[in-house]
Design a protein around this motif. Sequence first.
Motif, mmCIF file in Angstrom:
data_model
loop_
_atom_site.group_PDB
_atom_site.id
_atom_site.type_symbol
_atom_site.label_atom_id
_atom_site.label_comp_id
_atom_site.label_asym_id
_atom_site.label_seq_id
_atom_site.Cartn_x
_atom_site.Cartn_y
_atom_site.Cartn_z
ATOM 1 N N ASN A 163 -11.444 27.983 -6.131
ATOM 2 C CA ASN A 163 -10.508 29.092 -5.319
ATOM 3 C C ASN A 163 -10.863 30.498 -5.834
ATOM 4 O O ASN A 163 -10.868 30.681 -7.101
ATOM 5 N N ALA A 164 -11.048 30.855 -4.945
ATOM 6 C CA ALA A 164 -10.578 32.685 -5.180
ATOM 7 C C ALA A 164 -10.697 33.562 -3.963
ATOM 8 O O ALA A 164 -9.898 33.068 -2.608
ATOM 9 N N ILE A 165 -9.983 34.760 -3.882
ATOM 10 C CA ILE A 165 -10.026 35.849 -2.908
ATOM 11 C C ILE A 165 -10.640 36.243 -3.229
ATOM 12 O O ILE A 165 -11.230 37.642 -3.753
ATOM 13 N N VAL A 166 -11.639 36.814 -1.962
ATOM 14 C CA VAL A 166 -12.457 38.086 -1.272
ATOM 15 C C VAL A 166 -11.930 39.250 -0.637
ATOM 16 O O VAL A 166 -11.053 38.480 0.493
ATOM 17 N N MET A 167 -12.588 39.942 -0.769
ATOM 18 C CA MET A 167 -11.884 41.463 0.416
ATOM 19 C C MET A 167 -10.197 41.623 0.783
ATOM 20 O O MET A 167 -9.596 41.451 1.406
ATOM 21 N N ASP A 168 -9.681 41.240 -0.829
ATOM 22 C CA ASP A 168 -8.092 41.906 -0.965
ATOM 23 C C ASP A 168 -7.240 40.510 0.022
ATOM 24 O O ASP A 168 -6.182 40.202 -0.345
ATOM 25 N N SER A 169 -7.694 39.279 1.018
ATOM 26 C CA SER A 169 -6.136 38.892 1.448
ATOM 27 C C SER A 169 -7.874 37.814 1.672
ATOM 28 O O SER A 169 -6.952 36.576 2.402
ATOM 29 N N ILE A 170 -9.278 37.402 2.198
ATOM 30 C CA ILE A 170 -9.945 36.376 2.506
ATOM 31 C C ILE A 170 -9.593 34.822 1.398
ATOM 32 O O ILE A 170 -10.557 35.439 0.405
ATOM 33 N N TYR A 171 -9.444 34.025 1.508
ATOM 34 C CA TYR A 171 -8.731 32.911 0.745
ATOM 35 C C TYR A 171 -9.822 31.742 1.273
ATOM 36 O O TYR A 171 -10.677 31.256 1.519
ATOM 37 N N VAL A 172 -10.622 31.982 -0.838
ATOM 38 C CA VAL A 172 -12.190 30.642 -0.251
ATOM 39 C C VAL A 172 -12.015 29.838 -1.069
ATOM 40 O O VAL A 172 -11.759 29.411 -2.135
ATOM 41 N N VAL A 173 -12.433 28.477 -0.536
ATOM 42 C CA VAL A 173 -12.681 27.217 -0.955
ATOM 43 C C VAL A 173 -14.597 26.645 -1.736
ATOM 44 O O VAL A 173 -15.316 27.079 -0.245
ATOM 45 N N ALA A 174 -14.596 26.855 -3.199
ATOM 46 C CA ALA A 174 -16.329 26.269 -2.908
ATOM 47 C C ALA A 174 -15.739 25.284 -3.307
ATOM 48 O O ALA A 174 -15.658 24.443 -4.771
ATOM 49 N N PHE A 175 -17.546 24.495 -4.098
ATOM 50 C CA PHE A 175 -17.811 23.147 -4.561
ATOM 51 C C PHE A 175 -19.044 23.690 -5.275
ATOM 52 O O PHE A 175 -19.646 23.629 -4.337
ATOM 53 N N TYR A 176 -19.535 23.611 -6.604
ATOM 54 C CA TYR A 176 -20.518 24.081 -6.633
ATOM 55 C C TYR A 176 -20.858 22.639 -7.887
ATOM 56 O O TYR A 176 -19.935 21.851 -8.284
ATOM 57 N N THR A 177 -22.340 22.485 -7.907
ATOM 58 C CA THR A 177 -22.685 21.775 -8.897
ATOM 59 C C THR A 177 -23.419 22.119 -10.036
ATOM 60 O O THR A 177 -24.355 22.744 -9.906
ATOM 61 N N ASP A 178 -23.082 21.755 -11.383
ATOM 62 C CA ASP A 178 -23.546 22.614 -12.914
ATOM 63 C C ASP A 178 -25.383 22.019 -13.032
ATOM 64 O O ASP A 178 -25.951 22.001 -13.387
ATOM 65 N N LEU A 179 -25.387 20.475 -11.969
ATOM 66 C CA LEU A 179 -27.122 20.105 -12.260
ATOM 67 C C LEU A 179 -27.754 20.701 -10.943
ATOM 68 O O LEU A 179 -29.134 20.703 -11.356
ATOM 69 N N ILE A 180 -27.562 22.150 -10.963
ATOM 70 C CA ILE A 180 -28.225 23.525 -10.225
ATOM 71 C C ILE A 180 -27.580 24.475 -10.800
ATOM 72 O O ILE A 180 -26.936 24.619 -10.101
ATOM 73 N N PRO A 181 -28.535 24.421 -12.176
ATOM 74 C CA PRO A 181 -27.869 25.382 -12.831
ATOM 75 C C PRO A 181 -27.475 27.453 -12.441
ATOM 76 O O PRO A 181 -27.012 28.322 -13.315
ATOM 77 N N SER A 182 -28.753 27.039 -11.538
ATOM 78 C CA SER A 182 -28.677 28.550 -10.709
ATOM 79 C C SER A 182 -27.006 28.979 -10.062
ATOM 80 O O SER A 182 -25.979 28.284 -9.633
ATOM 81 N N SER A 183 -26.558 29.895 -10.765
ATOM 82 C CA SER A 183 -25.108 30.338 -9.945
ATOM 83 C C SER A 183 -25.177 31.109 -8.434
ATOM 84 O O SER A 183 -24.497 31.857 -8.487
ATOM 85 N N GLY A 184 -25.829 30.705 -7.952
ATOM 86 C CA GLY A 184 -25.925 30.943 -6.237
ATOM 87 C C GLY A 184 -25.594 30.674 -5.019
ATOM 88 O O GLY A 184 -24.441 29.413 -5.501
ATOM 89 N N GLY A 185 -25.521 31.002 -4.763
ATOM 90 C CA GLY A 185 -24.582 30.166 -3.344
ATOM 91 C C GLY A 185 -25.234 30.611 -1.563
ATOM 92 O O GLY A 185 -26.033 31.842 -1.648
ATOM 93 N N PRO A 186 -24.664 30.349 -0.510
ATOM 94 C CA PRO A 186 -24.283 30.967 0.812
ATOM 95 C C PRO A 186 -24.314 32.238 0.693
ATOM 96 O O PRO A 186 -23.073 32.562 0.342
ATOM 97 N N GLU A 187 -24.510 32.784 1.580
ATOM 98 C CA GLU A 187 -24.246 34.306 1.807
ATOM 99 C C GLU A 187 -23.783 35.263 1.142
ATOM 100 O O GLU A 187 -25.352 35.147 -0.280
#
Length: 265
Positions: A163-187
């Motif tokens: 979980n995170a907060i971006v732009m001071d107020s937007i709540y973000v939920v993300a699901f990541y896999t370490d089977l793809i070691p790149s630390s990237g994502g959409p947008e």
Amino acid sequence: MKTIFLYISMALALTVFIKPEAHSQNALFLNQGNITFEKTTNVLAIMKDNMGDDNVWGAKMVEAYEKSNNPHSATQQFNLAFNGNKTLYTPIETDAPKNPMMDFMLSAGGNNQVYTNLDSSTSVAFKNIYDESFLVTDTLRNIRWKITDETRTIAGFQCRRANAIVMDSIYVVAFYTDLIPSSGGPESFTGLPGMILGLALPHKHMTWFATKVSVSPPVSSASLVPPAGKRKTQVITRKALYEKMQGRLGDWGKNGQLIIQNGML
């Protein structure tokens, strides 16, 4: 005979316990490939949040749209190509029928192209925001993720929630896999110890979820290059883009903030 039997037993043990483990380790991580994302935007919910309480005219628009035969949500497809620590996120063109309200809601950064270089911590994003286009060149957004114990399977991969907060107020939920070691994502969402395959902005009524991960045909690092702007594209930093949008839309109330936030994703 006892010695021969001992050697045979040891060989069988090595075959059973060592080789499968080594094979699984070699096949475990994906370092290149393509990820198909489905982005869903609940347009009706966004209209209710930003237009329903402002005035009678806005409330009537929301009511009319809710009763119409128009879909309440918009679905878009994107491809995220990756190789090592480079990623390129681009829209997939479809023949979906046009809807004026959908087009309006998605016109602020709704079809971004985003190149990310995780080694240099830089990104280049091509954004269309209504009648203007921008090439946003900057360092990666610094997101302070909080990793949880919750897991979920997405596109065949077990993922962990953060979980995170971006732009001071937007709540973000993300699901990541370490089977793809790149630390990237959409947008522009990066910074977790593995590839983001699921992303949700619950209060903004938008989600991105991977539907397919493919390693064929292979993606070369050389093919992942920053998007190029058009003739009148403005080259700009993330901060300068925000200031420009805030100056033009800051007094538009909820609708103005919606456009700014969508443009900054």
